[in-house]
Design a protein around this motif. Structure first.
Motif, PDB file in Angstrom:
ATOM      1  N   ASN A   2       0.873  -1.174   0.000  1.00  0.00           N
ATOM      2  CA  ASN A   2       0.000   0.000   0.000  1.00  0.00           C
ATOM      3  C   ASN A   2       0.916   1.231   0.000  1.00  0.00           C
ATOM      4  O   ASN A   2       1.684   1.443   0.943  1.00  0.00           O
ATOM      5  N   CYS A   5       1.261   3.455   3.088  1.00  0.00           N
ATOM      6  CA  CYS A   5       1.360   2.788   4.399  1.00  0.00           C
ATOM      7  C   CYS A   5       2.805   2.741   4.879  1.00  0.00           C
ATOM      8  O   CYS A   5       3.683   2.164   4.233  1.00  0.00           O
ATOM      9  N   PHE A   7       4.082   1.065   7.368  1.00  0.00           N
ATOM     10  CA  PHE A   7       4.587  -0.269   7.698  1.00  0.00           C
ATOM     11  C   PHE A   7       4.881  -1.079   6.428  1.00  0.00           C
ATOM     12  O   PHE A   7       5.824  -1.879   6.419  1.00  0.00           O
ATOM     13  N   CYS A   8       4.116  -0.880   5.353  1.00  0.00           N
ATOM     14  CA  CYS A   8       4.477  -1.506   4.071  1.00  0.00           C
ATOM     15  C   CYS A   8       5.862  -1.034   3.637  1.00  0.00           C
ATOM     16  O   CYS A   8       6.670  -1.826   3.136  1.00  0.00           O
ATOM     17  N   HIS A  47      -0.189  -6.294   3.256  1.00  0.00           N
ATOM     18  CA  HIS A  47      -0.990  -5.259   3.904  1.00  0.00           C
ATOM     19  C   HIS A  47      -2.396  -5.740   4.238  1.00  0.00           C
ATOM     20  O   HIS A  47      -3.132  -6.187   3.364  1.00  0.00           O
ATOM     21  N   HIS A  99      -2.083  -0.868   9.436  1.00  0.00           N
ATOM     22  CA  HIS A  99      -1.484  -2.083   8.882  1.00  0.00           C
ATOM     23  C   HIS A  99      -1.366  -3.000  10.099  1.00  0.00           C
ATOM     24  O   HIS A  99      -0.668  -2.629  11.066  1.00  0.00           O
TER      25      HIS A  99
END
Ligand code: AMP
Ligand code: ZN
Length: 116
Positions: A2, A5, A7-8, A47, A99
């Motif tokens: 994503n 995002c 954390f992605c 994700h 996430h």
């Protein structure tokens, strides 16, 4: 992946993190604002907005997260004193990053589960 995002981006290595563990399913990295001596985030590489989006099809990923939590608790030296694994979902859960992630917490007495 994503694009919006954080954390992605951490999973992909596009945003730096202090990484503890990574395999084909999950990544574990230091929480940037640690609330305990050990505060590691464990996330699926793929994700999902939150745990509510994950089900039977993600059983292997979720199992891996729990397994890695136990391994990191041991390697970080908190297994014998005890630790906590928490995931926050949505507004009432206090989720800030959308996430799925599990907080591995320990290294001091963590107090009651909920603020009173
Ligand atoms: P939650 O409230 O459960 O969504 O938790 C989000 C967590 O992500 C918080 O503990 C933040 O400190 C942590 N966090 C946010 N951005 C980063 C980042 N770039 N690297 C590491 N941890 C982060
Ligand atoms: Zn993501």
């Amino acid at each position: 992946m994503n694009e919006n995002c954080i954390f992605c981006k951490i999973v992909a290595g596009d945003v730096p993190s202090q990484q503890f563990y990574q395999d084909e399913l999950v990544t574990a990295f230091q929480d940037i604002s640690a609330q305990a001596p050990v505060h590691v985030l464990i996330v699926p590489n793929q994700h999902f907005n939150d745990l509510g989006e994950m089900g039977d099809a993600q059983a292997k990923i979720l199992g891996r997260i729990v397994q890695v939590a136990g391994q990191l608790a041991a390697s970080e030296g908190i297994a014998s004193e005890g630790w906590r694994l928490v995931t926050n979902i949505g507004k009432h859960g206090g989720q800030e990053v959308f996430h799925t992630h599990f907080h591995l917490l320990g290294g001091r007495p963590l107090g009651p589960l909920l603020a009173r």
